[in-house]
Design a protein around this motif. Sequence first.
Motif, PDB file in Angstrom:
ATOM      1  N   SER A  55       0.828  -1.212   0.000  1.00 55.63           N
ATOM      2  CA  SER A  55       0.000   0.000   0.000  1.00 55.63           C
ATOM      3  C   SER A  55       0.861   1.260   0.000  1.00 55.63           C
ATOM      4  CB  SER A  55      -0.947  -0.006   1.199  1.00 55.63           C
ATOM      5  OG  SER A  55      -0.221  -0.138   2.409  1.00 55.63           O
ATOM      6  N   ASP A  56       1.994   1.197   0.687  1.00 58.99           N
ATOM      7  CA  ASP A  56       2.949   2.309   0.691  1.00 58.99           C
ATOM      8  C   ASP A  56       4.087   1.948  -0.251  1.00 58.99           C
ATOM      9  OD1 ASP A  56       4.674   4.380   1.132  1.00 58.99           O
ATOM     10  OD2 ASP A  56       4.940   4.032   3.284  1.00 58.99           O
ATOM     11  N   LEU A  57       4.203   2.671  -1.342  1.00 58.20           N
ATOM     12  CA  LEU A  57       5.213   2.372  -2.357  1.00 58.20           C
ATOM     13  C   LEU A  57       6.392   3.335  -2.326  1.00 58.20           C
ATOM     14  CD1 LEU A  57       2.822   1.540  -5.339  1.00 58.20           C
ATOM     15  CD2 LEU A  57       4.170  -0.075  -3.976  1.00 58.20           C
ATOM     16  N   THR A  58       6.515   4.058  -1.252  1.00 57.03           N
ATOM     17  CA  THR A  58       7.614   5.015  -1.119  1.00 57.03           C
ATOM     18  C   THR A  58       8.960   4.306  -1.282  1.00 57.03           C
ATOM     19  OG1 THR A  58       6.294   6.344   0.404  1.00 57.03           O
ATOM     20  CG2 THR A  58       8.668   6.749   0.372  1.00 57.03           C
ATOM     21  N   GLY A  59       9.789   4.828  -2.167  1.00 58.17           N
ATOM     22  CA  GLY A  59      11.104   4.248  -2.395  1.00 58.17           C
ATOM     23  C   GLY A  59      11.122   3.085  -3.361  1.00 58.17           C
ATOM     24  N   ARG A  60       9.970   2.639  -3.827  1.00 63.10           N
ATOM     25  CA  ARG A  60       9.908   1.525  -4.776  1.00 63.10           C
ATOM     26  C   ARG A  60       9.969   2.042  -6.211  1.00 63.10           C
ATOM     27  NH1 ARG A  60       8.408  -3.509  -2.158  1.00 63.10           N
ATOM     28  NH2 ARG A  60       8.368  -2.994   0.069  1.00 63.10           N
ATOM     29  N   ARG A  61      10.711   1.355  -7.041  1.00 63.08           N
ATOM     30  CA  ARG A  61      10.788   1.697  -8.473  1.00 63.08           C
ATOM     31  C   ARG A  61       9.951   0.672  -9.229  1.00 63.08           C
ATOM     32  NH1 ARG A  61      14.322   1.571 -13.274  1.00 63.08           N
ATOM     33  NH2 ARG A  61      14.337   3.722 -14.108  1.00 63.08           N
ATOM     34  N   ILE A  62       8.954   1.150  -9.963  1.00 66.25           N
ATOM     35  CA  ILE A  62       7.982   0.256 -10.586  1.00 66.25           C
ATOM     36  C   ILE A  62       7.876   0.546 -12.070  1.00 66.25           C
ATOM     37  CG2 ILE A  62       5.585  -0.546 -10.560  1.00 66.25           C
ATOM     38  CD1 ILE A  62       5.383   0.282  -7.681  1.00 66.25           C
ATOM     39  N   LEU A  63       7.799  -0.528 -12.866  1.00 66.02           N
ATOM     40  CA  LEU A  63       7.566  -0.403 -14.296  1.00 66.02           C
ATOM     41  C   LEU A  63       6.083  -0.580 -14.571  1.00 66.02           C
ATOM     42  CD1 LEU A  63       8.678  -0.199 -17.228  1.00 66.02           C
ATOM     43  CD2 LEU A  63       8.816  -2.707 -17.213  1.00 66.02           C
ATOM     44  N   ASP A  64       5.458   0.436 -15.148  1.00 69.08           N
ATOM     45  CA  ASP A  64       4.098   0.314 -15.670  1.00 69.08           C
ATOM     46  C   ASP A  64       4.254  -0.050 -17.140  1.00 69.08           C
ATOM     47  OD1 ASP A  64       1.453   0.413 -16.342  1.00 69.08           O
ATOM     48  OD2 ASP A  64       1.113   2.491 -15.701  1.00 69.08           O
ATOM     49  N   ALA A  65       4.223  -1.351 -17.414  1.00 73.73           N
ATOM     50  CA  ALA A  65       4.533  -1.881 -18.745  1.00 73.73           C
ATOM     51  C   ALA A  65       3.271  -1.892 -19.593  1.00 73.73           C
ATOM     52  CB  ALA A  65       5.100  -3.289 -18.626  1.00 73.73           C
ATOM     53  N   GLY A 121      16.015  -0.013 -17.117  1.00 78.17           N
ATOM     54  CA  GLY A 121      16.649  -0.252 -15.822  1.00 78.17           C
ATOM     55  C   GLY A 121      16.052  -1.394 -15.024  1.00 78.17           C
ATOM     56  N   ARG A 122      16.244  -1.334 -13.709  1.00 77.47           N
ATOM     57  CA  ARG A 122      15.803  -2.381 -12.789  1.00 77.47           C
ATOM     58  C   ARG A 122      14.631  -1.878 -11.950  1.00 77.47           C
ATOM     59  NH1 ARG A 122      19.221  -6.534 -12.602  1.00 77.47           N
ATOM     60  NH2 ARG A 122      18.252  -7.276 -10.682  1.00 77.47           N
ATOM     61  N   PHE A 123      13.854  -2.847 -11.409  1.00 82.26           N
ATOM     62  CA  PHE A 123      12.625  -2.489 -10.716  1.00 82.26           C
ATOM     63  C   PHE A 123      12.394  -3.350  -9.475  1.00 82.26           C
ATOM     64  CE2 PHE A 123      12.268  -1.813 -15.260  1.00 82.26           C
ATOM     65  CZ  PHE A 123      11.973  -0.457 -15.291  1.00 82.26           C
ATOM     66  N   ASP A 124      11.592  -2.812  -8.574  1.00 81.05           N
ATOM     67  CA  ASP A 124      11.111  -3.612  -7.452  1.00 81.05           C
ATOM     68  C   ASP A 124       9.884  -4.422  -7.863  1.00 81.05           C
ATOM     69  OD1 ASP A 124      12.832  -2.682  -5.129  1.00 81.05           O
ATOM     70  OD2 ASP A 124      12.077  -0.761  -5.874  1.00 81.05           O
ATOM     71  N   HIS A 125       9.026  -3.816  -8.659  1.00 84.09           N
ATOM     72  CA  HIS A 125       7.809  -4.473  -9.138  1.00 84.09           C
ATOM     73  C   HIS A 125       7.573  -4.092 -10.593  1.00 84.09           C
ATOM     74  CE1 HIS A 125       6.721  -5.054  -4.845  1.00 84.09           C
ATOM     75  NE2 HIS A 125       7.103  -3.801  -4.704  1.00 84.09           N
ATOM     76  N   VAL A 126       6.842  -4.962 -11.291  1.00 81.16           N
ATOM     77  CA  VAL A 126       6.370  -4.666 -12.643  1.00 81.16           C
ATOM     78  C   VAL A 126       4.869  -4.926 -12.690  1.00 81.16           C
ATOM     79  CG1 VAL A 126       6.435  -5.328 -15.081  1.00 81.16           C
ATOM     80  CG2 VAL A 126       8.567  -5.220 -13.765  1.00 81.16           C
ATOM     81  N   LEU A 127       4.140  -4.010 -13.283  1.00 89.46           N
ATOM     82  CA  LEU A 127       2.704  -4.203 -13.505  1.00 89.46           C
ATOM     83  C   LEU A 127       2.436  -4.063 -14.989  1.00 89.46           C
ATOM     84  CD1 LEU A 127      -0.186  -2.877 -11.322  1.00 89.46           C
ATOM     85  CD2 LEU A 127      -0.314  -2.710 -13.814  1.00 89.46           C
ATOM     86  N   ALA A 128       1.809  -5.089 -15.571  1.00 93.70           N
ATOM     87  CA  ALA A 128       1.529  -5.103 -17.013  1.00 93.70           C
ATOM     88  C   ALA A 128       0.073  -5.488 -17.211  1.00 93.70           C
ATOM     89  CB  ALA A 128       2.459  -6.079 -17.731  1.00 93.70           C
ATOM     90  N   VAL A 146      12.924 -11.868 -19.401  1.00 91.03           N
ATOM     91  CA  VAL A 146      13.688 -10.617 -19.530  1.00 91.03           C
ATOM     92  C   VAL A 146      13.388  -9.685 -18.362  1.00 91.03           C
ATOM     93  CG1 VAL A 146      13.922  -8.519 -20.907  1.00 91.03           C
ATOM     94  CG2 VAL A 146      13.932 -10.749 -22.030  1.00 91.03           C
ATOM     95  N   LEU A 147      12.103  -9.489 -18.067  1.00 90.88           N
ATOM     96  CA  LEU A 147      11.729  -8.595 -16.970  1.00 90.88           C
ATOM     97  C   LEU A 147      12.110  -9.180 -15.616  1.00 90.88           C
ATOM     98  CD1 LEU A 147       8.228  -7.412 -18.225  1.00 90.88           C
ATOM     99  CD2 LEU A 147      10.333  -6.066 -18.164  1.00 90.88           C
ATOM    100  N   GLY A 148      11.999 -10.490 -15.479  1.00 91.83           N
ATOM    101  CA  GLY A 148      12.317 -11.132 -14.207  1.00 91.83           C
ATOM    102  C   GLY A 148      13.760 -10.946 -13.788  1.00 91.83           C
ATOM    103  N   GLU A 149      14.659 -10.892 -14.759  1.00 95.31           N
ATOM    104  CA  GLU A 149      16.076 -10.679 -14.461  1.00 95.31           C
ATOM    105  C   GLU A 149      16.337  -9.299 -13.873  1.00 95.31           C
ATOM    106  OE1 GLU A 149      18.176 -11.359 -18.053  1.00 95.31           O
ATOM    107  OE2 GLU A 149      17.969 -13.555 -17.971  1.00 95.31           O
ATOM    108  N   ARG A 150      15.415  -8.378 -14.096  1.00101.72           N
ATOM    109  CA  ARG A 150      15.594  -6.997 -13.631  1.00101.72           C
ATOM    110  C   ARG A 150      14.554  -6.575 -12.600  1.00101.72           C
ATOM    111  NH1 ARG A 150      14.570  -3.668 -17.829  1.00101.72           N
ATOM    112  NH2 ARG A 150      14.164  -5.154 -19.495  1.00101.72           N
ATOM    113  N   THR A 151      13.838  -7.555 -12.030  1.00109.56           N
ATOM    114  CA  THR A 151      12.779  -7.245 -11.058  1.00109.56           C
ATOM    115  C   THR A 151      13.064  -7.928  -9.729  1.00109.56           C
ATOM    116  OG1 THR A 151      11.163  -7.064 -12.853  1.00109.56           O
ATOM    117  CG2 THR A 151      10.297  -7.295 -10.633  1.00109.56           C
ATOM    118  N   GLN A 152      13.101  -7.148  -8.680  1.00113.52           N
ATOM    119  CA  GLN A 152      13.446  -7.652  -7.355  1.00113.52           C
ATOM    120  C   GLN A 152      12.335  -8.510  -6.764  1.00113.52           C
ATOM    121  OE1 GLN A 152      16.349  -7.280  -5.828  1.00113.52           O
ATOM    122  NE2 GLN A 152      15.725  -8.359  -3.956  1.00113.52           N
TER     123      GLN A 152
END
Length: 223
Positions: A55-65, A121-128, A146-152
């Motif tokens: 719910s709190d995404l502060t500091g998270r880097r996310i890809l909106d794919a 770049g790299r991400f904490d989460h990806v949403l597609a 491909v995305l999994g290699e760059r997603t924490q």
Amino acid sequence: MRYEATRSRVEDYFDRTATKTWERLTSDAPVSKIRETVRQGRDQMRERLLARLPSDLTGRRILDAGCGTGMVTEIMAARGAEVVAVDISPQLVEIARSRLTPGLAARVTFHAGDMLSADLGRFDHVLAMDSLIYYHAHDIRNALSVLGERTQENIVFTVAPRTPLLMMMWNAGKLFPRADRSPTMIPHAPKSLSRELEDIGTLADLGRVSKGFYISQALEFRV
């Protein structure tokens, strides 16, 4: 070349044929009853996917794919995330950019191009959300690899479920001339897709949203 060919068709459809339709569908403007069911279904699916993120995404880097007109981007940025919003359609990206609340602009980076680009770049989460629904299982496997290699943490996404109605529509779509077709959704059964991915990660079934003319299956992938 199948992924590239499909991506090209998707770009052509959303950037040239259906831009105005999606701009209206993702706004508060009145739409037909059929499109209203699609709007409601997408609202439900958006909530389902976002529920799999903190719910709190502060500091998270996310890809909106496949960010489209930016509805998910706006929500994630408002929850504190640093969002990389990418879409194959430059026109949709510009709509998303224009709609973004000005106070959130510092948290969002927009890109027009391939959601799999290493330059993102790299991400904490990806949403597609609904951006992999046009691809065959092999292409989905490649995208998640491909995305999994760059997603924490996790990748949440949707596919078209393998229902009798969608299979009928899929087969009927083959009857239309290629020039008249929108990109064809490729139906997938979660169990079959899970077997396709089992050597690179785990797939969880998050359930289906079926609302009138909107039918989509939510899934979660972790390496």
